[in-house]
Design an enzyme around this catalytic site. Structure first.
Site, PDB file in Angstrom:
ATOM      1  N   ARG A   1       3.203  10.500  -3.687  1.00 30.92           N
ATOM      2  CA  ARG A   1       2.986  11.949  -3.714  1.00 30.92           C
ATOM      3  C   ARG A   1       4.009  12.560  -2.764  1.00 30.92           C
ATOM      4  O   ARG A   1       4.039  12.241  -1.577  1.00 30.92           O
ATOM      5  CB  ARG A   1       1.558  12.283  -3.299  1.00 30.92           C
ATOM      6  CG  ARG A   1       1.204  13.787  -3.333  1.00 30.92           C
ATOM      7  CD  ARG A   1      -0.295  13.962  -3.113  1.00 30.92           C
ATOM      8  NE  ARG A   1      -0.722  15.344  -3.105  1.00 30.92           N
ATOM      9  CZ  ARG A   1      -1.007  16.050  -2.013  1.00 30.92           C
ATOM     10  NH1 ARG A   1      -0.884  15.498  -0.805  1.00 30.92           N
ATOM     11  NH2 ARG A   1      -1.434  17.293  -2.105  1.00 30.92           N
TER      12      ARG A   1
ATOM     13  N   ASN B   1      -1.099  22.339  -2.555  1.00 35.41           N
ATOM     14  CA  ASN B   1      -1.835  21.522  -1.593  1.00 35.41           C
ATOM     15  C   ASN B   1      -2.953  22.327  -0.918  1.00 35.41           C
ATOM     16  O   ASN B   1      -2.725  23.441  -0.452  1.00 35.41           O
ATOM     17  CB  ASN B   1      -0.875  21.003  -0.513  1.00 35.41           C
ATOM     18  CG  ASN B   1      -1.555  20.055   0.457  1.00 35.41           C
ATOM     19  OD1 ASN B   1      -1.946  18.954   0.089  1.00 35.41           O
ATOM     20  ND2 ASN B   1      -1.706  20.479   1.711  1.00 35.41           N
ATOM     21  N   GLU B   2      -4.163  21.784  -0.899  1.00 31.75           N
ATOM     22  CA  GLU B   2      -5.300  22.334  -0.153  1.00 31.75           C
ATOM     23  C   GLU B   2      -5.309  23.867  -0.204  1.00 31.75           C
ATOM     24  O   GLU B   2      -5.157  24.542   0.826  1.00 31.75           O
ATOM     25  CB  GLU B   2      -5.262  21.825   1.284  1.00 31.75           C
ATOM     26  CG  GLU B   2      -5.310  20.314   1.355  1.00 31.75           C
ATOM     27  CD  GLU B   2      -5.238  19.760   2.769  1.00 31.75           C
ATOM     28  OE1 GLU B   2      -5.180  20.557   3.726  1.00 31.75           O
ATOM     29  OE2 GLU B   2      -5.251  18.523   2.914  1.00 31.75           O
TER      30      GLU B   2
ATOM     31  N   HIS C   1      -9.368  15.361  -0.817  1.00 29.18           N
ATOM     32  CA  HIS C   1      -8.765  14.790   0.380  1.00 29.18           C
ATOM     33  C   HIS C   1      -9.892  14.351   1.313  1.00 29.18           C
ATOM     34  O   HIS C   1     -10.780  15.141   1.636  1.00 29.18           O
ATOM     35  CB  HIS C   1      -7.857  15.812   1.068  1.00 29.18           C
ATOM     36  CG  HIS C   1      -6.658  16.178   0.250  1.00 29.18           C
ATOM     37  ND1 HIS C   1      -5.696  17.072   0.680  1.00 29.18           N
ATOM     38  CD2 HIS C   1      -6.263  15.763  -0.994  1.00 29.18           C
ATOM     39  CE1 HIS C   1      -4.760  17.173  -0.265  1.00 29.18           C
ATOM     40  NE2 HIS C   1      -5.086  16.402  -1.277  1.00 29.18           N
TER      41      HIS C   1
ATOM     42  N   TYR D   1     -11.058  13.078   4.767  1.00 29.70           N
ATOM     43  CA  TYR D   1     -10.884  12.880   6.206  1.00 29.70           C
ATOM     44  C   TYR D   1     -12.268  12.860   6.848  1.00 29.70           C
ATOM     45  O   TYR D   1     -13.136  12.112   6.400  1.00 29.70           O
ATOM     46  CB  TYR D   1      -9.940  13.941   6.773  1.00 29.70           C
ATOM     47  CG  TYR D   1      -8.515  13.805   6.271  1.00 29.70           C
ATOM     48  CD1 TYR D   1      -7.636  12.862   6.818  1.00 29.70           C
ATOM     49  CD2 TYR D   1      -8.042  14.592   5.225  1.00 29.70           C
ATOM     50  CE1 TYR D   1      -6.338  12.713   6.353  1.00 29.70           C
ATOM     51  CE2 TYR D   1      -6.740  14.455   4.754  1.00 29.70           C
ATOM     52  CZ  TYR D   1      -5.898  13.511   5.321  1.00 29.70           C
ATOM     53  OH  TYR D   1      -4.607  13.360   4.858  1.00 29.70           O
TER      54      TYR D   1
ATOM     55  N   GLU E   1      -5.364  12.414  -0.676  1.00 30.56           N
ATOM     56  CA  GLU E   1      -5.005  12.124   0.707  1.00 30.56           C
ATOM     57  C   GLU E   1      -6.215  11.488   1.386  1.00 30.56           C
ATOM     58  O   GLU E   1      -7.359  11.840   1.099  1.00 30.56           O
ATOM     59  CB  GLU E   1      -4.649  13.382   1.495  1.00 30.56           C
ATOM     60  CG  GLU E   1      -3.358  14.060   1.154  1.00 30.56           C
ATOM     61  CD  GLU E   1      -3.064  15.224   2.102  1.00 30.56           C
ATOM     62  OE1 GLU E   1      -3.660  15.262   3.212  1.00 30.56           O
ATOM     63  OE2 GLU E   1      -2.262  16.091   1.732  1.00 30.56           O
TER      64      GLU E   1
ATOM     65  N   TRP F   1      -2.317   9.222   3.249  1.00 35.44           N
ATOM     66  CA  TRP F   1      -1.442  10.065   4.065  1.00 35.44           C
ATOM     67  C   TRP F   1      -1.140   9.332   5.358  1.00 35.44           C
ATOM     68  O   TRP F   1      -2.068   8.940   6.059  1.00 35.44           O
ATOM     69  CB  TRP F   1      -2.120  11.406   4.383  1.00 35.44           C
ATOM     70  CG  TRP F   1      -1.174  12.336   5.070  1.00 35.44           C
ATOM     71  CD1 TRP F   1      -0.844  12.328   6.394  1.00 35.44           C
ATOM     72  CD2 TRP F   1      -0.389  13.371   4.470  1.00 35.44           C
ATOM     73  NE1 TRP F   1       0.095  13.286   6.658  1.00 35.44           N
ATOM     74  CE2 TRP F   1       0.392  13.946   5.488  1.00 35.44           C
ATOM     75  CE3 TRP F   1      -0.278  13.863   3.178  1.00 35.44           C
ATOM     76  CZ2 TRP F   1       1.269  14.993   5.252  1.00 35.44           C
ATOM     77  CZ3 TRP F   1       0.605  14.899   2.939  1.00 35.44           C
ATOM     78  CH2 TRP F   1       1.365  15.459   3.976  1.00 35.44           C
TER      79      TRP F   1
END
Length: 447
Positions: free
Chosen positions: A83, A160-161, A227, A229, A256, A285
């Site tokens: 990516r 992105n986001e 994503h 996290y 990610e 990531w």
């Protein structure tokens, strides 16, 4: 890159009626069959074979001169995809059409599926300077020439986001509008859409509206990207989220994730094992170059593949890691790339005098139809600098070189050739032949 998270909110009620009314994800538009496409919640390549992303992110936008070597190293470590961070020019230096074209060529030379993402939307509504998905679509339209015809090799991650923790309720309508504009502009690629809430969807906005958004794509060729996290700090949270998509036959990837983060400790083992169990793609990531307090997310110290961090060793070589689970896309495996069946062949005769050199290049069209208008892409293997060029035009960015035709060399007849030459210099006193060449995006045989 910056990740932020507010206090988690309660789950939004699912829109059951919309889900039931939505067309089946299996009903992919037949126009997408020439490239990646979605069928029954799975991503298939142009040969109709299932493809599961197993790769990492690379911050090309901020480290463009690192890209050539980074992609080689990422491929050598077993990845089947990458990516690539691009920027629209609203927050950072714009990646223009020529640059994007070079990135795509480099991905293909390394037999990596290229997921291209526009980063300037990150945290819109909360992050100063972030732009809308509308602006991201403007960018893709402006660089369309770089990706047109590359549907077999490229997935477009629109933005992105695209929302932080403010205004994210607009994500659904904004995403539907972005998909509609991309299709109206003639993009037939698989399109990837990121979740709001800095990509982590703690509000479940993407999860609960995914069927509605998928149905809004006229080509039914959208993949959802979460994503993971700090929100995803337990196996239960990881599995529950991904299950909601797979049980509804909606395509999802972990676009990610990391092994630690300032907003909490993500459960990378659960992310990787659950993705493997469910056949869900993941892209960690990131390769190298992180700053702003998240340097621990680097997989390679200083872009050096021989100095993998603990995170790099985990994602590439650990259980359910890239080496263990990645399979190369059949568009590379089945085309005979590098074995003599490509539609072009390149001869590169090097005359080396240490600090300077000449190269005489012959491009042969081994196909059955003439090529009118061409661009040959390759990367210098060292620190060579391009000098004068004859019978063609050329530009260099980092180690990447893109050579295009003059008016009198525009056409390469079927079975015919064109030739050009150039000279250059080397700061190291050593020169070599490029490892790979691509003509208009097609990988060529070296002759």
């Amino acid at each position: 890159m910056r990740k932020r998270l507010a206090t988690a909110a309660g789950a939004v009620l699912a829109l059951a009626a919309a889900i039931l009314a939505a067309p089946s994800p299996a009903q992919a538009d037949t126009r997408t069959a020439s490239g990646f496409h979605v069928a029954d919640g799975r991503l298939l390549d142009a040969n109709g074979k299932e493809f599961v992303l197993r790769g990492v992110n690379h911050a090309h936008a901020w480290y463009p001169t690192r890209t050539a070597q980074a992609l080689k190293d990422i491929k050598a470590l077993g990845a089947n995809s990458v990516r690539v961070v691009l920027t629209t020019g609203d927050r950072w230096t714009r990646n223009d059409t020529a640059d994007v074209s070079a990135v795509v060529a480099q991905c293909k030379q390394n037999r990596l599926v290229c997921v291209l993402e526009a980063h300037d939307t990150t945290g819109y509504g909360e992050q100063d300077g972030a732009v809308t998905l509308t602006r991201a679509v403007d960018y893709w339209i402006s660089v369309k020439d770089a990706v047109q015809g590359q549907e077999k090799y490229v997935v477009l991650n629109i933005g992105n986001e695209p929302y932080g923790n403010s205004g994210y309720a607009a994500w659904t309508s904004d995403t539907e509008s972005a998909l509609a504009r991309m299709r109206a502009a003639g993009f037939h690629h698989t399109l990837m859409v990121d979740a709001p809430n800095w990509g982590q969807d703690w509000s479940f906005t993407m999860r609960d509206h995914a069927a509605e958004v998928f149905a809004a794509d006229p080509e039914r060729n959208t993949v959802f990207s979460i994503h993971m996290y700090g929100v995803f700090n337990s196996a239960d949270k990881v599995k529950s989220y991904l299950d909601r998509f797979t049980s509804q036959h909606l395509p999802v990837v972990v676009g990610e994730f990391g092994d630690m983060h300032s907003d909490g400790d993500p459960n990378e083992d659960a992310i990787m094992s659950t993705a493997q169990q469910l056949g869900v793609g993941y892209l960690g990531w990131s390769w190298s170059g992180n700053g702003g307090g998240v340097e621990y997310l680097d997989m390679a110290t200083g872009f050096d593949a021989s100095r993998l961090t603990a995170w790099g060793q985990r994602i590439f070589s650990g259980t359910d890691g890239i080496r263990q689970t990645a399979k190369e896309a059949s568009v590379f495996t089945d085309t005979g790339s590098g074995s003599g069946s490509a539609s072009c062949a390149v001869g590169y005769r090097l005359s080396d005098w240490g600090n300077w050199f000449n190269a005489d290049v012959t491009v042969r069209n081994t196909g059955t139809t003439a090529v009118k208008g061409w661009q040959l892409a390759f990367a210098f293997p060292g620190r060579q600098k391009l000098g004068s060029v004859w019978n063609a035009k050329a530009v260099q960015q980092g180690s990447e070189v893109r050579v295009s035709n003059e008016s009198w060399t525009e056409t390469i007849p079927a079975g015919g050739t064109v030739s050009f030459g150039f000279n250059g210099s080397s700061t190291t006193g050593t020169n070599g032949v490029p490892a790979a060449f691509s003509l208009n995006g097609a990988i060529c045989v070296k002759s």
